[in-house]
Design a protein around this motif. Structure first.
Motif, PDB file in Angstrom:
ATOM      1  N   ASP A  33       0.850  -1.189   0.000  1.00 21.15           N
ATOM      2  CA  ASP A  33       0.000   0.000   0.000  1.00 21.15           C
ATOM      3  C   ASP A  33       0.890   1.245   0.000  1.00 21.15           C
ATOM      4  OD1 ASP A  33      -2.072   1.738   0.092  1.00 21.15           O
ATOM      5  OD2 ASP A  33      -2.793   1.176   2.075  1.00 21.15           O
ATOM      6  N   ASP A  34       1.375   1.583  -1.193  1.00 20.95           N
ATOM      7  CA  ASP A  34       2.311   2.697  -1.351  1.00 20.95           C
ATOM      8  C   ASP A  34       1.634   3.988  -1.790  1.00 20.95           C
ATOM      9  OD1 ASP A  34       1.563   1.962  -3.871  1.00 20.95           O
ATOM     10  OD2 ASP A  34       3.587   1.472  -4.590  1.00 20.95           O
ATOM     11  N   GLY A  35       0.316   4.045  -1.679  1.00 26.02           N
ATOM     12  CA  GLY A  35      -0.460   5.191  -2.130  1.00 26.02           C
ATOM     13  C   GLY A  35      -1.256   4.903  -3.377  1.00 26.02           C
ATOM     14  N   PHE A  36      -0.799   3.942  -4.171  1.00 23.68           N
ATOM     15  CA  PHE A  36      -1.509   3.588  -5.403  1.00 23.68           C
ATOM     16  C   PHE A  36      -2.915   3.086  -5.099  1.00 23.68           C
ATOM     17  CE2 PHE A  36      -2.690   0.219  -8.434  1.00 23.68           C
ATOM     18  CZ  PHE A  36      -2.695   0.935  -9.621  1.00 23.68           C
ATOM     19  N   TYR A  37      -3.076   2.354  -4.005  1.00 24.82           N
ATOM     20  CA  TYR A  37      -4.360   1.726  -3.693  1.00 24.82           C
ATOM     21  C   TYR A  37      -5.275   2.612  -2.849  1.00 24.82           C
ATOM     22  CZ  TYR A  37      -1.964  -2.470  -5.322  1.00 24.82           C
ATOM     23  OH  TYR A  37      -1.275  -3.376  -6.078  1.00 24.82           O
TER      24      TYR A  37
ATOM     25  N   ASP B  84      -0.213  -4.668   8.306  1.00 24.51           N
ATOM     26  CA  ASP B  84       0.198  -3.331   7.896  1.00 24.51           C
ATOM     27  C   ASP B  84       0.521  -3.422   6.408  1.00 24.51           C
ATOM     28  OD1 ASP B  84       1.369  -0.903   7.348  1.00 24.51           O
ATOM     29  OD2 ASP B  84       2.748  -0.931   9.057  1.00 24.51           O
ATOM     30  N   TRP B  85      -0.475  -3.082   5.592  1.00 22.23           N
ATOM     31  CA  TRP B  85      -0.338  -3.299   4.149  1.00 22.23           C
ATOM     32  C   TRP B  85       0.712  -2.395   3.522  1.00 22.23           C
ATOM     33  CZ3 TRP B  85      -2.555  -7.593   4.468  1.00 22.23           C
ATOM     34  CH2 TRP B  85      -3.782  -7.778   5.098  1.00 22.23           C
ATOM     35  N   ALA B  86       1.116  -1.343   4.209  1.00 20.72           N
ATOM     36  CA  ALA B  86       2.124  -0.427   3.667  1.00 20.72           C
ATOM     37  C   ALA B  86       3.547  -0.868   3.978  1.00 20.72           C
ATOM     38  CB  ALA B  86       1.895   0.987   4.219  1.00 20.72           C
ATOM     39  N   HIS B  87       3.714  -1.741   4.966  1.00 24.23           N
ATOM     40  CA  HIS B  87       5.067  -2.085   5.412  1.00 24.23           C
ATOM     41  C   HIS B  87       5.228  -3.598   5.585  1.00 24.23           C
ATOM     42  CE1 HIS B  87       4.398   2.120   6.833  1.00 24.23           C
ATOM     43  NE2 HIS B  87       5.602   2.277   6.281  1.00 24.23           N
ATOM     44  N   PRO B  88       5.247  -4.333   4.483  1.00 25.22           N
ATOM     45  CA  PRO B  88       5.485  -5.777   4.603  1.00 25.22           C
ATOM     46  C   PRO B  88       6.915  -6.058   5.036  1.00 25.22           C
ATOM     47  CG  PRO B  88       5.535  -5.121   2.303  1.00 25.22           C
ATOM     48  CD  PRO B  88       5.114  -3.899   3.080  1.00 25.22           C
ATOM     49  N   GLU B  89       7.106  -7.143   5.742  1.00 31.08           N
ATOM     50  CA  GLU B  89       8.442  -7.544   6.185  1.00 31.08           C
ATOM     51  C   GLU B  89       8.655  -9.019   5.873  1.00 31.08           C
ATOM     52  OE1 GLU B  89       9.089  -6.720  10.273  1.00 31.08           O
ATOM     53  OE2 GLU B  89       8.861  -4.547  10.063  1.00 31.08           O
ATOM     54  N   TYR B  90       9.783  -9.303   5.248  1.00 32.83           N
ATOM     55  CA  TYR B  90      10.102 -10.693   4.957  1.00 32.83           C
ATOM     56  C   TYR B  90      10.274 -11.477   6.259  1.00 32.83           C
ATOM     57  CZ  TYR B  90      10.832  -9.520   0.052  1.00 32.83           C
ATOM     58  OH  TYR B  90      10.651  -9.119  -1.243  1.00 32.83           O
ATOM     59  N   LEU B  91      10.078 -12.762   6.141  1.00 32.83           N
ATOM     60  CA  LEU B  91      10.282 -13.641   7.281  1.00 32.83           C
ATOM     61  C   LEU B  91      11.767 -13.927   7.462  1.00 32.83           C
ATOM     62  CD1 LEU B  91       7.527 -16.298   6.434  1.00 32.83           C
ATOM     63  CD2 LEU B  91       7.324 -14.394   8.048  1.00 32.83           C
ATOM     64  N   GLU B  92      12.148 -14.130   8.686  1.00 27.53           N
ATOM     65  CA  GLU B  92      13.483 -14.658   8.969  1.00 27.53           C
ATOM     66  C   GLU B  92      13.356 -16.179   9.004  1.00 27.53           C
ATOM     67  OE1 GLU B  92      16.638 -14.704  12.657  1.00 27.53           O
ATOM     68  OE2 GLU B  92      15.467 -12.854  12.304  1.00 27.53           O
ATOM     69  N   PRO B  93      14.050 -16.886   8.107  1.00 24.09           N
ATOM     70  CA  PRO B  93      13.879 -18.340   8.031  1.00 24.09           C
ATOM     71  C   PRO B  93      14.014 -19.017   9.390  1.00 24.09           C
ATOM     72  CG  PRO B  93      15.153 -17.586   6.168  1.00 24.09           C
ATOM     73  CD  PRO B  93      14.987 -16.396   7.079  1.00 24.09           C
ATOM     74  N   GLU B  94      13.087 -19.907   9.636  1.00 25.16           N
ATOM     75  CA  GLU B  94      13.016 -20.746  10.845  1.00 25.16           C
ATOM     76  C   GLU B  94      12.679 -19.962  12.112  1.00 25.16           C
ATOM     77  OE1 GLU B  94      12.770 -23.674  10.194  1.00 25.16           O
ATOM     78  OE2 GLU B  94      13.840 -23.931   8.309  1.00 25.16           O
ATOM     79  N   LYS B  95      12.410 -18.688  11.992  1.00 25.63           N
ATOM     80  CA  LYS B  95      11.994 -17.924  13.162  1.00 25.63           C
ATOM     81  C   LYS B  95      10.503 -18.121  13.401  1.00 25.63           C
ATOM     82  CE  LYS B  95      11.870 -13.283  15.194  1.00 25.63           C
ATOM     83  NZ  LYS B  95      12.236 -11.848  15.025  1.00 25.63           N
ATOM     84  N   ARG B  96      10.144 -18.259  14.646  1.00 20.96           N
ATOM     85  CA  ARG B  96       8.750 -18.479  15.011  1.00 20.96           C
ATOM     86  C   ARG B  96       8.005 -17.146  15.060  1.00 20.96           C
ATOM     87  NH1 ARG B  96       7.940 -21.942  20.352  1.00 20.96           N
ATOM     88  NH2 ARG B  96       9.685 -22.945  19.255  1.00 20.96           N
TER      89      ARG B  96
END
Length: 693
Positions: A364-368, A611-623
């Protein structure tokens, strides 16, 4: 034998059919006239017109009418409540009561009225339109009785006239618009507005019925579609263009400034998009299966990109909507292709700019922002009639509409939720799932007219004192009416037990369970894209045997219990991937092993914080903790049945499959995701079940 049939729509008698020996004659007042045509033998063109009126093959029905003795007199037809026979027009029927037989396994059910072993009428239910074909004197055996009680039966329709104009928007773009007016009188009228991306000419005849009731009717192509000017950008311009159109209508001499809106799907979305303007002229809406927010429903579900929208995008490839483009045999192969923006080139030989725009904006960078009416819901105050079904693939849109109107006073909204698909109130069987004789509501068009009559014309017709919420309970064939419907009022949490793969009332000891998700062989979502129905009642027992999902099942119920609302699934989980999806589904497990879908939900791992404006990748194997809300449903879970929760990471047909890499759903390379679900006292994964007390 029946000598005459009358055809009714919206309380008006618009068709007369006469049987004189072996000959058939008709008289009609379709189209713009209010006068009966000369009695005549029907031509091929007449049969085409009557077929459109009936939403069925008129030649097959009318020519076979007097052959009804072939099946009405059959003993098995009169004795069994199951499917018993096939009529001369191909219908298969079960009995509801002494006079009413409902049609099975057919969309736009042609229900029969039988009196004294004689077929006297058909009641044809087509979502928000019911046509009654009935012999004189038997009208009260049908929904026409309700029209009579409301003093709306057998009125004289007004003659109408239709003109076309271009309506200017604030930025100078003009939108093609048909205006349908009652011919009689010059008094300004209340107006009903329909805005569509599906070619306005497809809706003129349908909604002209309101003009016959004395309304002005406006049907408009949205920006960039059909004959309207401008560029087609999915959902982006409907708030501003809706507001400009409302203001333009209010300035016309045929308008008294009181305006309502009606329609389904995108035609529902444009109503809520317009409503956020709090325009004083918008006095009522009738929202059917509306689309919702860009990250929760129509474009993405829980942040995961919806592939089920692709057939519609194909139908929108040119300015003129072409539904035949949705029907293909190669959807499976097309959905596997990456990058996604090349799919239209492969299938259609051209790019789809609106698809490319969506792919270019993964957050959600403003386009939507212009598309998200729900984010602006505090500005919405218009009286709303909200209608949808448990298996509506845009069901989240209606969930948002319900929540947006939760603070409305009594009488300012009504909610009807049936056992229906996105296609609505039209059939008694959904695939192999049998609903029951009460599943359809033939009076919906009456309710819509009453809603407008009350809020646009000020009629005291009692619509505002009727129950706020009416919903259908699956497995009970029962409608429930009440004043409130708290979708997320969960009475009981059931905790996941990874060791036994069960759902328990008490927290189990800490355990974990693993599965692997290979995006090259994604878990299926049982839907047919060519049907334009991406949510469907289906048996997932075979799917549950796959190794790329895990199931948790409750103990068998000793007593039947009802549910109504949404499920919330909270899971503690880890993935070896930096990006992956979580797909949950609740099913009703039958004693014979069937696992019938009730509700499902999706969450992309990057959007775990919602938070549709600030996605965060997962840290592998982190719970992490992921909370997923499902679609809504009401059902009776019968004694001897159980509830089951499925957890997977794919939903092919519904979603573009995640590659489990940073490229997500558009990755050309993929990897297997090793998924772990944690359960127990230190990691209380649960499903909150909306049991009805």
């Amino acid at each position: 034998m029946i000598k005459q049939l009358n055809g009714y729509l919206s309380g008006f008698n618009l068709l007369k059919i006469y049987f004189e020996g072996q000959q058939i004659f008709i008289s009609e007042r379709f189209g713009s006239t209010a006068k009966w045509s000369k009695k005549r033998q029907p031509s091929t063109e007449d049969y085409q017109q009557i077929s459109k009126f009936l939403n069925n093959d008129a030649l097959k029905i009318i020519d076979n009418w007097q052959a009804q003795a072939l099946f009405v007199a059959a003993a098995d037809f009169k004795k069994t409540a199951d499917i018993s026979t096939t009529t001369p027009w191909g219908g298969r029927y079960s009995q509801k009561d002494a006079h009413y037989w409902y049609e099975r396994q057919h969309k736009f059910a042609r229900d029969m009225v039988i009196v004294n072993n004689e077929l006297v009428g058909l009641q044809i239910i087509s979502d928000d339109k019911t046509v009654v074909l009935i012999a004189p004197g038997f009208e009260d055996e049908t929904v026409l009785h309700q029209w009579r009680v409301q003093h709306l039966f057998n009125l004289e329709p007004k003659a109408i006239t239709t003109t076309t104009t271009m309506v200017p928007m604030t930025d100078g773009i003009e939108l093609a618009t048909d205006i349908i007016l009652p011919r009689e009188g010059h008094t300004p009228n209340a107006t009903i507005l329909i805005r569509t991306p599906y070619n306005r000419e497809n809706y003129v005849d349908k909604y002209a019925i309101f003009a016959k009731h004395g309304y002005s009717v406006v049907v408009q192509d949205v920006r960039g579609r059909n004959q309207s000017q401008g560029d087609w950008q999915l959902f982006r311009h409907e708030t501003e263009d809706g507001n400009d159109t409302l203001n333009w209508i209010a300035d016309q001499p045929w308008s008294n400034g009181s305006i309502g809106m009606i329609g389904g799907s995108y035609l529902g979305y444009v109503q809520w998009a317009a409503a956020v303007n709090n325009n004083p002229h918008l006095k009522a809406i009738v929202s059917l299966v509306t689309a919702g927010g860009p990250f929760t429903d129509a474009l993405r579900k829980g942040g995961s990109l919806v592939s089920a929208l692709l057939p519609l995008m194909f139908a929108w490839k040119d300015k003129h909507f072409e539904p035949t483009q949705m029907v293909r045999k190669d959807w499976t192969a097309l959905l596997d292709h990456r990058p996604i923006q090349e799919i239209p080139l492969l299938a259609l030989g051209k790019e789809l700019p609106y698809l490319n725009e969506i792919l270019a904006h993964d957050r959600d960078d403003g386009f939507y922002t212009p598309m998200d009416w729900y984010a602006k819901r505090q500005a919405i105050h218009v009286p709303a009639f909200i209608q949808s079904g448990w298996f509506d693939d845009d069901g989240v849109g209606t969930t948002e509409a319900i929540r947006a109107t939760n603070d409305y006073e009594k009488g300012q909204r009504q909610i009807v939720l049936g056992p229906w698909l996105h296609g609505g109130n039209a059939q008694y069987d959904l695939g192999g799932y049998v609903l029951g004789p009460n599943a359809l509501r033939p009076e919906m068009d009456l309710k819509h007219l009453q809603w407008f009559d009350h809020f646009l014309k000020g009629y005291d017709n009692g619509i505002e004192v009727q129950p706020t919420v009416t919903y259908y309970r699956l497995n009970a064939d029962q409608w429930i009416s009440q004043e409130a419907f708290n979708l997320d009022e969960h009475q009981e949490k059931l905790y996941l037990d990874a060791k036994k793969q069960t759902l328990l009332q008490q927290a189990p000891d800490s355990e974990s369970i693993k599965y692997n998700f290979d995006s090259n062989e994604p878990t299926p979502y049982l839907a047919d894209l060519s049907s334009n129905e991406a949510a469907f009642v289906a048996d997932y027992a075979a799917v549950e045997k796959r190794q790329d999902l895990v199931c948790f099942t409750s103990p068998v119920l000793k007593q039947s219990r009802a549910i109504a609302g949404v499920f919330t699934v909270g899971i503690y989980a880890a993935s070896s991937a930096v990006d992956t999806d979580w797909v949950v589904r609740l099913t009703d497990v039958y004693p014979d092993g069937r696992s019938i879908a009730l509700a499902d939900g999706v969450l992309n791992g990057r959007f775990r914080a919602k938070d549709w404006a600030h996605p965060e990748y997962l840290e592998p194997e982190k719970r992490y903790y992921f909370e997923i809300e499902t679609s809504k449903v009401a059902a009776l879970i019968k004694a001897g049945h159980a509830l089951r929760l499925e957890i997977a990471s794919g939903a092919k047909n519904l979603l573009f499959t995640n590659s489990n890499t940073k490229a997500g759903f558009n990755g050309t390379k993929s990897q297997i995701a090793h998924q772990t679900i944690y359960t127990g006292k230190n990691q209380l994964s649960f499903v909150a079940v909306p049991w009805v007390n």
